[in-house]
Design a protein around this motif. Structure first.
Motif, PDB file in Angstrom:
ATOM      1  N   PRO A   1      -5.362  30.027 -21.496  1.00  0.00           N
ATOM      2  CA  PRO A   1      -5.424  29.352 -22.798  1.00  0.00           C
ATOM      3  C   PRO A   1      -5.767  30.275 -23.958  1.00  0.00           C
ATOM      4  O   PRO A   1      -6.302  31.380 -23.772  1.00  0.00           O
ATOM      5  CB  PRO A   1      -6.540  28.324 -22.588  1.00  0.00           C
ATOM      6  N   SER A   2      -5.467  29.785 -25.143  1.00  0.00           N
ATOM      7  CA  SER A   2      -5.903  30.420 -26.384  1.00  0.00           C
ATOM      8  C   SER A   2      -7.101  29.664 -26.921  1.00  0.00           C
ATOM      9  O   SER A   2      -7.285  28.482 -26.640  1.00  0.00           O
ATOM     10  CB  SER A   2      -4.773  30.408 -27.422  1.00  0.00           C
ATOM     11  N   LEU A   3      -7.910  30.346 -27.698  1.00  0.00           N
ATOM     12  CA  LEU A   3      -9.098  29.731 -28.269  1.00  0.00           C
ATOM     13  C   LEU A   3      -8.872  29.377 -29.729  1.00  0.00           C
ATOM     14  O   LEU A   3      -8.185  30.106 -30.457  1.00  0.00           O
ATOM     15  CB  LEU A   3     -10.299  30.673 -28.166  1.00  0.00           C
ATOM     16  N   THR A   4      -9.440  28.272 -30.146  1.00  0.00           N
ATOM     17  CA  THR A   4      -9.413  27.907 -31.546  1.00  0.00           C
ATOM     18  C   THR A   4     -10.143  28.985 -32.341  1.00  0.00           C
ATOM     19  O   THR A   4     -11.277  29.331 -32.040  1.00  0.00           O
ATOM     20  CB  THR A   4     -10.105  26.544 -31.774  1.00  0.00           C
ATOM     21  N   GLY A   5      -9.480  29.529 -33.344  1.00  0.00           N
ATOM     22  CA  GLY A   5     -10.079  30.612 -34.115  1.00  0.00           C
ATOM     23  C   GLY A   5      -9.468  31.963 -33.820  1.00  0.00           C
ATOM     24  O   GLY A   5      -9.661  32.910 -34.575  1.00  0.00           O
ATOM     25  N   GLY A   6      -8.752  32.062 -32.692  1.00  0.00           N
ATOM     26  CA  GLY A   6      -7.981  33.272 -32.432  1.00  0.00           C
ATOM     27  C   GLY A   6      -8.619  34.307 -31.543  1.00  0.00           C
ATOM     28  O   GLY A   6      -7.965  35.292 -31.185  1.00  0.00           O
ATOM     29  N   ALA A   7      -9.880  34.146 -31.142  1.00  0.00           N
ATOM     30  CA  ALA A   7     -10.497  35.131 -30.248  1.00  0.00           C
ATOM     31  C   ALA A   7      -9.822  35.086 -28.880  1.00  0.00           C
ATOM     32  O   ALA A   7      -9.363  34.036 -28.435  1.00  0.00           O
ATOM     33  CB  ALA A   7     -11.986  34.852 -30.103  1.00  0.00           C
ATOM     34  N   ALA A   8      -9.771  36.242 -28.224  1.00  0.00           N
ATOM     35  CA  ALA A   8      -9.180  36.318 -26.889  1.00  0.00           C
ATOM     36  C   ALA A   8     -10.214  35.899 -25.854  1.00  0.00           C
ATOM     37  O   ALA A   8     -11.386  36.267 -25.932  1.00  0.00           O
ATOM     38  CB  ALA A   8      -8.690  37.728 -26.603  1.00  0.00           C
ATOM     39  N   LEU A   9      -9.771  35.125 -24.873  1.00  0.00           N
ATOM     40  CA  LEU A   9     -10.657  34.599 -23.831  1.00  0.00           C
ATOM     41  C   LEU A   9     -10.612  35.509 -22.613  1.00  0.00           C
ATOM     42  O   LEU A   9      -9.545  35.767 -22.051  1.00  0.00           O
ATOM     43  CB  LEU A   9     -10.206  33.182 -23.460  1.00  0.00           C
ATOM     44  N   ASN A  10     -11.784  35.997 -22.194  1.00  0.00           N
ATOM     45  CA  ASN A  10     -11.869  36.884 -21.026  1.00  0.00           C
ATOM     46  C   ASN A  10     -11.903  36.106 -19.719  1.00  0.00           C
ATOM     47  O   ASN A  10     -11.164  36.416 -18.787  1.00  0.00           O
ATOM     48  CB  ASN A  10     -13.121  37.766 -21.121  1.00  0.00           C
ATOM     49  N   TYR A  11     -12.783  35.111 -19.634  1.00  0.00           N
ATOM     50  CA  TYR A  11     -12.911  34.302 -18.420  1.00  0.00           C
ATOM     51  C   TYR A  11     -13.677  33.033 -18.740  1.00  0.00           C
ATOM     52  O   TYR A  11     -14.292  32.895 -19.809  1.00  0.00           O
ATOM     53  CB  TYR A  11     -13.585  35.091 -17.286  1.00  0.00           C
ATOM     54  N   ILE A  12     -13.635  32.087 -17.813  1.00  0.00           N
ATOM     55  CA  ILE A  12     -14.359  30.829 -17.930  1.00  0.00           C
ATOM     56  C   ILE A  12     -15.198  30.648 -16.667  1.00  0.00           C
ATOM     57  O   ILE A  12     -14.692  30.827 -15.554  1.00  0.00           O
ATOM     58  CB  ILE A  12     -13.408  29.618 -18.050  1.00  0.00           C
ATOM     59  N   ILE A  13     -16.454  30.295 -16.836  1.00  0.00           N
ATOM     60  CA  ILE A  13     -17.279  29.846 -15.715  1.00  0.00           C
ATOM     61  C   ILE A  13     -17.515  28.358 -15.914  1.00  0.00           C
ATOM     62  O   ILE A  13     -17.924  27.932 -16.992  1.00  0.00           O
ATOM     63  CB  ILE A  13     -18.623  30.592 -15.631  1.00  0.00           C
ATOM     64  N   LYS A  14     -17.252  27.564 -14.896  1.00  0.00           N
ATOM     65  CA  LYS A  14     -17.327  26.119 -15.048  1.00  0.00           C
ATOM     66  C   LYS A  14     -18.077  25.474 -13.891  1.00  0.00           C
ATOM     67  O   LYS A  14     -17.820  25.790 -12.722  1.00  0.00           O
ATOM     68  CB  LYS A  14     -15.926  25.513 -15.125  1.00  0.00           C
ATOM     69  N   TYR A  15     -18.975  24.568 -14.235  1.00  0.00           N
ATOM     70  CA  TYR A  15     -19.613  23.698 -13.242  1.00  0.00           C
ATOM     71  C   TYR A  15     -18.770  22.431 -13.124  1.00  0.00           C
ATOM     72  O   TYR A  15     -18.364  21.840 -14.122  1.00  0.00           O
ATOM     73  CB  TYR A  15     -21.036  23.362 -13.686  1.00  0.00           C
ATOM     74  N   LYS A  16     -18.487  22.039 -11.897  1.00  0.00           N
ATOM     75  CA  LYS A  16     -17.569  20.929 -11.655  1.00  0.00           C
ATOM     76  C   LYS A  16     -17.941  19.668 -12.432  1.00  0.00           C
ATOM     77  O   LYS A  16     -17.087  19.018 -13.035  1.00  0.00           O
ATOM     78  CB  LYS A  16     -17.528  20.619 -10.152  1.00  0.00           C
ATOM     79  N   GLY A  17     -19.226  19.327 -12.460  1.00  0.00           N
ATOM     80  CA  GLY A  17     -19.655  18.082 -13.080  1.00  0.00           C
ATOM     81  C   GLY A  17     -19.803  18.144 -14.588  1.00  0.00           C
ATOM     82  O   GLY A  17     -20.272  17.176 -15.197  1.00  0.00           O
ATOM     83  N   ALA A  18     -19.399  19.254 -15.217  1.00  0.00           N
ATOM     84  CA  ALA A  18     -19.574  19.398 -16.664  1.00  0.00           C
ATOM     85  C   ALA A  18     -18.473  18.713 -17.463  1.00  0.00           C
ATOM     86  O   ALA A  18     -18.595  18.573 -18.678  1.00  0.00           O
ATOM     87  CB  ALA A  18     -19.639  20.875 -17.042  1.00  0.00           C
ATOM     88  N   THR A  19     -17.415  18.290 -16.808  1.00  0.00           N
ATOM     89  CA  THR A  19     -16.257  17.753 -17.531  1.00  0.00           C
ATOM     90  C   THR A  19     -15.819  16.410 -16.967  1.00  0.00           C
ATOM     91  O   THR A  19     -16.152  16.037 -15.841  1.00  0.00           O
ATOM     92  CB  THR A  19     -15.071  18.729 -17.467  1.00  0.00           C
ATOM     93  N   VAL A  20     -15.047  15.711 -17.770  1.00  0.00           N
ATOM     94  CA  VAL A  20     -14.387  14.468 -17.369  1.00  0.00           C
ATOM     95  C   VAL A  20     -12.886  14.738 -17.445  1.00  0.00           C
ATOM     96  O   VAL A  20     -12.357  15.025 -18.516  1.00  0.00           O
ATOM     97  CB  VAL A  20     -14.768  13.304 -18.309  1.00  0.00           C
ATOM     98  N   ASP A  21     -12.209  14.650 -16.303  1.00  0.00           N
ATOM     99  CA  ASP A  21     -10.795  15.042 -16.226  1.00  0.00           C
ATOM    100  C   ASP A  21      -9.969  13.960 -15.534  1.00  0.00           C
ATOM    101  O   ASP A  21      -9.525  14.125 -14.397  1.00  0.00           O
ATOM    102  CB  ASP A  21     -10.662  16.366 -15.463  1.00  0.00           C
ATOM    103  N   PRO A  22      -9.771  12.838 -16.210  1.00  0.00           N
ATOM    104  CA  PRO A  22      -9.100  11.717 -15.561  1.00  0.00           C
ATOM    105  C   PRO A  22      -7.582  11.903 -15.445  1.00  0.00           C
ATOM    106  O   PRO A  22      -6.941  12.492 -16.320  1.00  0.00           O
ATOM    107  CB  PRO A  22      -9.412  10.541 -16.490  1.00  0.00           C
ATOM    108  N   MET A  23      -7.023  11.427 -14.355  1.00  0.00           N
ATOM    109  CA  MET A  23      -5.579  11.219 -14.207  1.00  0.00           C
ATOM    110  C   MET A  23      -5.416   9.714 -14.068  1.00  0.00           C
ATOM    111  O   MET A  23      -5.455   9.156 -12.975  1.00  0.00           O
ATOM    112  CB  MET A  23      -5.042  11.948 -12.982  1.00  0.00           C
ATOM    113  N   LYS A  24      -5.269   9.032 -15.206  1.00  0.00           N
ATOM    114  CA  LYS A  24      -5.290   7.577 -15.211  1.00  0.00           C
ATOM    115  C   LYS A  24      -4.063   6.982 -14.541  1.00  0.00           C
ATOM    116  O   LYS A  24      -4.139   5.986 -13.823  1.00  0.00           O
ATOM    117  CB  LYS A  24      -5.400   7.069 -16.648  1.00  0.00           C
ATOM    118  N   LEU A  25      -2.907   7.595 -14.808  1.00  0.00           N
ATOM    119  CA  LEU A  25      -1.651   7.040 -14.295  1.00  0.00           C
ATOM    120  C   LEU A  25      -0.787   8.171 -13.776  1.00  0.00           C
ATOM    121  O   LEU A  25      -0.652   9.208 -14.421  1.00  0.00           O
ATOM    122  CB  LEU A  25      -0.914   6.291 -15.417  1.00  0.00           C
ATOM    123  N   LYS A  26      -0.224   7.967 -12.597  1.00  0.00           N
ATOM    124  CA  LYS A  26       0.715   8.936 -12.025  1.00  0.00           C
ATOM    125  C   LYS A  26       1.770   8.146 -11.268  1.00  0.00           C
ATOM    126  O   LYS A  26       1.609   7.847 -10.086  1.00  0.00           O
ATOM    127  CB  LYS A  26      -0.009   9.926 -11.105  1.00  0.00           C
TER     128      LYS A  26
END
Length: 284
Positions: free
Chosen positions: A220-245
């Motif tokens: 991904p690109s970042l808002t503001g234009g800075a380059a992203l090196n890496y992401i560290i993520k905890y599973k429970g930090a986000t809500v990522d629904p797939m409501k309909l498939k």
């Protein structure tokens, strides 16, 4: 005299590559959007402690009603696709375009990478966070083989300092950036980050985090234009629904002699206010 050459289609399909989902294991699926487009996520406040007083009627301190904080999340992504496979065309091509396989190919090669790219962007940019909330970040880091290991460890330590659980952490890093990690002295020198594991192509875990390398086309690109090196993520930090498939094959619908393939999926991705410290990014 004219010579008419015969064109023959080969029965074996030249398949393209697909990776499967890179993000689904790390996505948060704890919240249910069934029957609604918008949900409100509540987090319960806490109160400060006070010194106990051994006299009077407010020995534990003044009583106040326990508050809460509300975050409103609205699904915004509603995608679809369709194509037909005419019975005549199919018969004249050895029936190589089998509807069910074509549908799976569409999902694997088109939809899944799209969802991965969207989720990574949403996590890195703190999508859905209320005003005043932000994810953890370190800016101005130009990663090299000399400093990349320390940078990743510092990111993990920053999350631990905010009491983010160590279990279910994931490191998302571009393939080419991970090359610097593999060439780092700390890796090639031995120990837990050992040379043998790298030579065999094993990514495994770094500081307890599962490593997931990402192609540059999905990074991904970042808002503001800075380059992203890496992401560290905890599973429970986000809500990522797939409501309909909904993925289906319509056999000989009105007006078409053949199959019509249709797909629709509704999804989105948000970072939770109460768990925004569960996402860390390094930027250049």
């Amino acid at each position: 005299m004219a010579i008419n050459l015969i064109t023959e289609y080969q029965k074996k399909i030249a398949e393209r590559f697909s990776l499967g989902s890179l993000t689904d294991e790390a996505a948060g699926h704890d919240y249910d959007f069934a029957g609604t487009k918008t949900i409100e996520v509540l987090s319960v406040d806490t109160v400060a402690t006070v010194d106990y007083t051994r006299s009077g009627t407010a020995r534990y301190g003044d009583v106040t009603e326990l508050g809460d904080t509300k975050q409103t999340l609205t699904l915004a992504v509603d995608k679809g696709f369709t194509f037909s496979i005419d019975a005549g065309n199919a018969a004249e091509q050895y029936n190589i375009k089998q509807a069910n396989r074509c549908l799976k190919r569409e999902w694997d090669e088109v939809c899944t990478p799209e969802i991965d790219a969207y989720r990574l962007s949403a996590w890195a940019n703190g999508k859905g966070l209320s005003s005043g909330k932000s994810i953890l970040s370190a800016s101005g880091e130009t990663l090299t083989r000399e400093n990349i290991v320390e940078s990743i460890f510092n990111g993990s330590a920053a999350m631990s300092d905010r009491k983010v659980p160590r279990k279910n952490r994931y490191l998302f890093i571009p393939e080419l950036t991970f090359v610097k990690f593999k060439l780092a002295d700390a890796v090639l020198g031995g120990g837990q980050l050992n040379k043998e594991a790298v030579e065999k192509g094993f990514k495994g875990t770094i500081d307890g985090m599962k490593v997931i390398t990402v192609p540059s086309s999905l990074w991904p690109s970042l808002t503001g234009g800075a380059a992203l090196n890496y992401i560290i993520k905890y599973k429970g930090a986000t809500v990522d629904p797939m409501k309909l498939k909904n993925l289906r094959v319509q056999k000989n619908p009105m007006g078409i002699d053949g199959d019509v393939v249709e797909g629709r999926y509704i999804y989105d991705s948000f970072v939770k206010d109460a768990a925004c410290d569960g996402v860390y990014i390094s930027t250049t």
